[in-house]
Design a protein around this motif. Structure first.
Motif, PDB file in Angstrom:
ATOM      1  N   LEU A  28       0.774  -1.298   0.191  1.00 27.71           N
ATOM      2  CA  LEU A  28       0.154  -0.048  -0.155  1.00 27.71           C
ATOM      3  C   LEU A  28       1.053   1.066   0.002  1.00 27.71           C
ATOM      4  CD1 LEU A  28      -3.061   0.765   0.009  1.00 27.71           C
ATOM      5  CD2 LEU A  28      -2.774   1.005   2.682  1.00 27.71           C
ATOM      6  N   ALA A  30       3.065   3.911  -3.203  1.00 26.17           N
ATOM      7  CA  ALA A  30       4.095   3.601  -4.262  1.00 26.17           C
ATOM      8  C   ALA A  30       5.076   4.781  -3.980  1.00 26.17           C
ATOM      9  CB  ALA A  30       3.446   3.385  -5.625  1.00 26.17           C
ATOM     10  N   ALA A  33       9.886   3.536  -0.064  1.00 26.87           N
ATOM     11  CA  ALA A  33       9.426   2.318   0.585  1.00 26.87           C
ATOM     12  C   ALA A  33       8.721   1.297  -0.087  1.00 26.87           C
ATOM     13  CB  ALA A  33       8.806   2.960   2.114  1.00 26.87           C
ATOM     14  N   GLU A  53      -2.866   5.319  -3.862  1.00 29.58           N
ATOM     15  CA  GLU A  53      -4.117   6.414  -4.027  1.00 29.58           C
ATOM     16  C   GLU A  53      -3.794   7.791  -5.140  1.00 29.58           C
ATOM     17  OE1 GLU A  53      -5.607   7.956   0.006  1.00 29.58           O
ATOM     18  OE2 GLU A  53      -4.265   9.680  -0.625  1.00 29.58           O
ATOM     19  N   ALA A  60       9.052  12.133  -2.409  1.00 28.39           N
ATOM     20  CA  ALA A  60      10.499  12.326  -3.115  1.00 28.39           C
ATOM     21  C   ALA A  60      10.292  12.733  -4.574  1.00 28.39           C
ATOM     22  CB  ALA A  60      11.271  11.004  -3.049  1.00 28.39           C
ATOM     23  N   THR A  62       8.230  14.960  -5.144  1.00 29.39           N
ATOM     24  CA  THR A  62       7.633  16.191  -5.458  1.00 29.39           C
ATOM     25  C   THR A  62       9.027  17.438  -4.965  1.00 29.39           C
ATOM     26  OG1 THR A  62       7.390  16.523  -2.660  1.00 29.39           O
ATOM     27  CG2 THR A  62       5.557  15.622  -4.321  1.00 29.39           C
ATOM     28  N   ILE A  66      17.358  15.747  -4.936  1.00 28.16           N
ATOM     29  CA  ILE A  66      17.816  15.093  -3.627  1.00 28.16           C
ATOM     30  C   ILE A  66      19.137  14.911  -3.955  1.00 28.16           C
ATOM     31  CG2 ILE A  66      17.824  12.867  -2.821  1.00 28.16           C
ATOM     32  CD1 ILE A  66      14.723  12.867  -3.300  1.00 28.16           C
ATOM     33  N   ALA A 129       2.983   1.210   3.373  1.00 26.72           N
ATOM     34  CA  ALA A 129       4.161   2.261   2.900  1.00 26.72           C
ATOM     35  C   ALA A 129       3.414   3.226   2.674  1.00 26.72           C
ATOM     36  CB  ALA A 129       5.005   1.575   1.976  1.00 26.72           C
ATOM     37  N   ALA A 132       4.092   9.863   4.629  1.00 27.85           N
ATOM     38  CA  ALA A 132       3.597  11.045   5.695  1.00 27.85           C
ATOM     39  C   ALA A 132       3.106  12.167   4.803  1.00 27.85           C
ATOM     40  CB  ALA A 132       4.806  11.455   6.382  1.00 27.85           C
ATOM     41  N   SER A 175      13.741  21.222   4.619  1.00 28.30           N
ATOM     42  CA  SER A 175      12.690  21.278   3.278  1.00 28.30           C
ATOM     43  C   SER A 175      12.367  22.728   3.180  1.00 28.30           C
ATOM     44  CB  SER A 175      11.273  20.526   3.581  1.00 28.30           C
ATOM     45  OG  SER A 175      11.660  19.054   3.640  1.00 28.30           O
ATOM     46  N   GLU A 178      15.553  24.804   1.926  1.00 23.63           N
ATOM     47  CA  GLU A 178      16.057  24.315   0.420  1.00 23.63           C
ATOM     48  C   GLU A 178      14.875  24.734  -0.700  1.00 23.63           C
ATOM     49  OE1 GLU A 178      16.434  19.860   0.665  1.00 23.63           O
ATOM     50  OE2 GLU A 178      18.378  20.088   1.626  1.00 23.63           O
ATOM     51  N   ILE A 265      -6.782   5.236   7.731  1.00 26.29           N
ATOM     52  CA  ILE A 265      -7.398   3.816   7.590  1.00 26.29           C
ATOM     53  C   ILE A 265      -7.081   2.765   8.167  1.00 26.29           C
ATOM     54  CG2 ILE A 265      -8.663   4.809   5.376  1.00 26.29           C
ATOM     55  CD1 ILE A 265      -6.403   2.884   3.841  1.00 26.29           C
ATOM     56  N   VAL A 305      14.901   9.313   2.114  1.00 25.81           N
ATOM     57  CA  VAL A 305      14.821   8.361   1.096  1.00 25.81           C
ATOM     58  C   VAL A 305      15.326   7.049   1.507  1.00 25.81           C
ATOM     59  CG1 VAL A 305      14.939   7.824  -1.163  1.00 25.81           C
ATOM     60  CG2 VAL A 305      14.306  10.192  -0.637  1.00 25.81           C
ATOM     61  N   ALA A 306      16.793   7.470   1.819  1.00 25.31           N
ATOM     62  CA  ALA A 306      17.695   6.260   2.090  1.00 25.31           C
ATOM     63  C   ALA A 306      17.200   5.428   3.252  1.00 25.31           C
ATOM     64  CB  ALA A 306      18.956   6.797   2.468  1.00 25.31           C
ATOM     65  N   ALA A 308      13.718   5.101   3.959  1.00 35.83           N
ATOM     66  CA  ALA A 308      12.563   4.441   3.346  1.00 35.83           C
ATOM     67  C   ALA A 308      13.041   3.347   2.697  1.00 35.83           C
ATOM     68  CB  ALA A 308      11.968   5.435   2.624  1.00 35.83           C
TER      69      ALA A 308
HETATM   70  C1  LIG Z   1       9.870  18.744  -0.006  1.00 33.85           C
HETATM   71  C2  LIG Z   1      10.357  17.355   0.626  1.00 33.85           C
HETATM   72  C3  LIG Z   1      11.754  17.423   0.262  1.00 33.85           C
HETATM   73  C4  LIG Z   1      12.584  16.197   0.716  1.00 33.85           C
HETATM   74  N1  LIG Z   1      13.815  16.089   0.319  1.00 33.85           N
HETATM   75  C5  LIG Z   1      14.279  15.196   0.575  1.00 33.85           C
HETATM   76  C6  LIG Z   1      15.885  14.884   0.431  1.00 33.85           C
HETATM   77  O1  LIG Z   1      16.504  15.660  -0.228  1.00 33.85           O
HETATM   78  N2  LIG Z   1      16.491  13.635   0.784  1.00 33.85           N
HETATM   79  C7  LIG Z   1      15.850  12.943   1.487  1.00 33.85           C
HETATM   80  O2  LIG Z   1      16.455  11.652   1.573  1.00 33.85           O
HETATM   81  N3  LIG Z   1      14.541  12.647   1.719  1.00 33.85           N
HETATM   82  C8  LIG Z   1      13.790  13.830   1.462  1.00 33.85           C
HETATM   83  N4  LIG Z   1      12.545  13.971   1.843  1.00 33.85           N
HETATM   84  C9  LIG Z   1      11.899  12.900   2.519  1.00 33.85           C
HETATM   85  C10 LIG Z   1      11.623  11.760   1.565  1.00 33.85           C
HETATM   86  O3  LIG Z   1      10.763  12.265   0.595  1.00 33.85           O
HETATM   87  C11 LIG Z   1      10.575  10.823   2.409  1.00 33.85           C
HETATM   88  O4  LIG Z   1      11.388  10.324   3.533  1.00 33.85           O
HETATM   89  C12 LIG Z   1      10.259   9.531   1.351  1.00 33.85           C
HETATM   90  O5  LIG Z   1       9.603   9.838   0.353  1.00 33.85           O
HETATM   91  C13 LIG Z   1       9.461   8.541   2.348  1.00 33.85           C
HETATM   92  O6  LIG Z   1       9.045   7.368   1.561  1.00 33.85           O
HETATM   93  P1  LIG Z   1       7.888   6.753   1.912  1.00 33.85           P
HETATM   94  O7  LIG Z   1       7.733   5.631   0.661  1.00 33.85           O
HETATM   95  O8  LIG Z   1       7.942   6.133   3.208  1.00 33.85           O
HETATM   96  O9  LIG Z   1       6.682   7.431   1.876  1.00 33.85           O
HETATM   97  P2  LIG Z   1       6.050   8.560   0.842  1.00 33.85           P
HETATM   98  O10 LIG Z   1       7.187   9.271  -0.039  1.00 33.85           O
HETATM   99  O11 LIG Z   1       5.174   9.459   1.672  1.00 33.85           O
HETATM  100  O12 LIG Z   1       5.222   7.441  -0.190  1.00 33.85           O
HETATM  101  C14 LIG Z   1       4.015   7.199   0.352  1.00 33.85           C
HETATM  102  C15 LIG Z   1       2.873   6.862  -0.926  1.00 33.85           C
HETATM  103  O13 LIG Z   1       1.854   6.358  -0.400  1.00 33.85           O
HETATM  104  C16 LIG Z   1       0.655   6.656  -0.889  1.00 33.85           C
HETATM  105  N5  LIG Z   1      -0.533   6.499  -0.156  1.00 33.85           N
HETATM  106  C17 LIG Z   1      -0.829   7.062   1.114  1.00 33.85           C
HETATM  107  N6  LIG Z   1      -1.792   6.959   1.882  1.00 33.85           N
HETATM  108  C18 LIG Z   1      -2.466   6.085   0.840  1.00 33.85           C
HETATM  109  C19 LIG Z   1      -3.683   5.173   0.898  1.00 33.85           C
HETATM  110  N7  LIG Z   1      -4.397   5.156   1.903  1.00 33.85           N
HETATM  111  N8  LIG Z   1      -3.733   4.450  -0.023  1.00 33.85           N
HETATM  112  C20 LIG Z   1      -2.890   4.216  -1.121  1.00 33.85           C
HETATM  113  N9  LIG Z   1      -1.575   5.024  -1.127  1.00 33.85           N
HETATM  114  C21 LIG Z   1      -1.399   5.784  -0.182  1.00 33.85           C
HETATM  115  C22 LIG Z   1       1.062   8.258  -0.967  1.00 33.85           C
HETATM  116  O14 LIG Z   1       0.182   8.806  -2.070  1.00 33.85           O
HETATM  117  C23 LIG Z   1       2.490   8.149  -1.569  1.00 33.85           C
HETATM  118  O15 LIG Z   1       2.906   7.971  -2.527  1.00 33.85           O
HETATM  119  C24 LIG Z   1      11.749  15.269   1.312  1.00 33.85           C
HETATM  120  C25 LIG Z   1      10.489  15.456   1.652  1.00 33.85           C
HETATM  121  C26 LIG Z   1       9.656  16.421   0.942  1.00 33.85           C
HETATM  122  C27 LIG Z   1       8.595  16.589   1.322  1.00 33.85           C
END
Ligand SMILES: Cc1cc2nc3c(=O)[nH]c(=O)nc-3n(C[C@H](O)[C@H](O)[C@H](O)COP(=O)(O)OP(=O)(O)OC[C@H]3O[C@@H](n4cnc5c(N)ncnc54)[C@H](O)[C@@H]3O)c2cc1C
Length: 330
Positions: A28, A30, A33, A53, A60, A62, A66, A129, A132, A175, A178, A265, A305-306, A308
């Motif tokens: 859950l 994309a 992670a 969703e 990442a 958006t 990086i 996954a 936030a 954030s 930058e 949820i 990202v690293a 995750a």
């Molecule tokens: C502006 C900004 C700049 C950043 N810069 C850096 C950087 O330079 N270096 C770095 O390492 N990290 C950076 N980060 C942090 C990094 O992007 C996150 O730590 C990383 O993306 C987390 O990955 P994730 O897969 O856990 O979650 P997310 O990237 O949040 O992905 C979660 C996915 O789950 C989906 N989702 C959520 N709820 C549901 C649901 N109910 N049903 C289905 N899908 C769902 C979302 O739509 C999303 O696509 C930055 C973050 C932001 C906001």
């Protein structure tokens, strides 16, 4: 209520016949992670479906660039990095079902279920996954101006402020600082409004902002009111030390005041901590057998990202072990 074609046609979602889809692993979300989990599990020949969703890529995708993800040539565009992960996951055979609103989840059965408007997904394993999202600016009319004056993604919406006189960035972490630098590509001036008298951002980010003569900072201040009728014309801020109020003219506001987990949820079924993050052991196992968690939505201290992708890899390997032991018990 979300407006869908079915709503417009007066069809209840229960009336839509749902497609039944089975997999070995459901993921859950994309983001980094979820996609890493999918890369590993699909490469291990486990049928993997990722339910997303929105559009794949997560937070990442958006961010403009990086700079701290290992193995890249210095910096990489956030969207480019995520496009690579999407291609890699699909290349190994993972299916990514995007733009799927999840109506409900049933984690109590042996076969976990995800129910969307048009499908019922079932698998013995679910990896959560969901990441936030940005904390909303806590002021009146935030929802009225969201997307049209108040924004949470500079990469997505920054170009709307080409040649704008002033854009405000709220926050003082990595954030905020930058993305303020990034916004100077569009706006003539960027004002950072921060509630403390120093930034929490990395030294490198702070130096980059300090060298940019289009950026100024208002310290010790919080946004109290959004000013403007149809369009935003500025914000009223309060100095938290002197309590003096003042108005700063601005065409738009970009908000970076922290994140909140996306567990809406899930929180009835999974063990979560006081801040809403899902608790797991070192193997990414949650309190429910067959349900794993990875990435920013997990209770942990570093959200990058690293970390995750590290969580995604660990979850996937433990999923493989779990499925193997389950098969051997049959
Ligand atoms: C502006 C900004 C700049 C950043 N810069 C850096 C950087 O330079 N270096 C770095 O390492 N990290 C950076 N980060 C942090 C990094 O992007 C996150 O730590 C990383 O993306 C987390 O990955 P994730 O897969 O856990 O979650 P997310 O990237 O949040 O992905 C979660 C996915 O789950 C989906 N989702 C959520 N709820 C549901 C649901 N109910 N049903 C289905 N899908 C769902 C979302 O739509 C999303 O696509 C930055 C973050 C932001 C906001």
């Amino acid at each position: 209520m979300r407006i869908t074609l079915e709503n417009l046609l007066g069809i209840e979602s229960e009336q839509i016949e749902k497609e039944a889809l089975e997999a070995d692993v459901l993921v859950l979300g994309a983001g980094p992670a979820g996609l890493t989990t999918a890369i590993y599990t699909s490469r291990a020949k486990l049928r993997t479906i990722v339910v997303e969703e929105g559009i794949p890529g997560g937070q990442a995708a958006t961010t403009f660039h990086i700079a701290n993800y290992p193995g890249t040539p210095g910096t990489i565009g956030g969207k480019d990095l995520m496009d690579n992960m999407i291609s890699q996951a699909k290349g190994f055979g993972a299916d990514i079902h995007d733009l799927k609103e999840v109506f409900s989840l049933d984690l109590s059965r042996e076969m976990k279920e995800i129910i969307t408007e048009d499908a019922i997904y079932r698998a013995p394993v679910l990896v959560v996954a969901t990441g936030a999202e940005s904390r909303r600016l806590p002021v009146e009319r935030e929802a009225d101006f969201r997307g049209n004056g108040v924004h949470y993604c500079a990469t997505c919406d920054g170009a709307m402020y080409q040649d704008a006189e002033n854009v405000i960035v709220v926050g003082g972490g990595n954030s905020a600082v930058e993305e303020a630098v990034f916004l100077t590509k569009f706006a003539k001036h960027v004002t950072i409004v921060h509630q403390f008298d120093n930034f929490q951002a990395s030294k490198t980010a702070q130096e980059e902002a300090a060298m940019n003569d289009k950026i100024s900072v208002i310290w010790d201040s919080e946004v109290r009111t959004l000013v403007g009728e149809k369009h935003l014309t500025g914000v009223e801020i309060e100095n938290v030390k002197t309590h003096q109020m003042s108005v700063v003219d601005a065409n738009g506001v970009f908000v970076y005041i922290g994140m909140q987990p996306r567990t809406q949820i899930l929180k009835e079924q999974l063990k979560i901590n006081d801040w809403g993050y899902i608790e797991a052991d070192d193997e990414m196992r949650t309190n429910i057998k067959g349900v794993f968690v990875a990435g920013d939505v997990r209770s942990k201290t570093v959200r990058q990202v690293a970390t995750a992708v590290g969580d995604g890899a660990a979850a996937a390997v433990n999923v493989e072990r779990y499925l193997a032991s389950r098969a051997s018990q049959k």
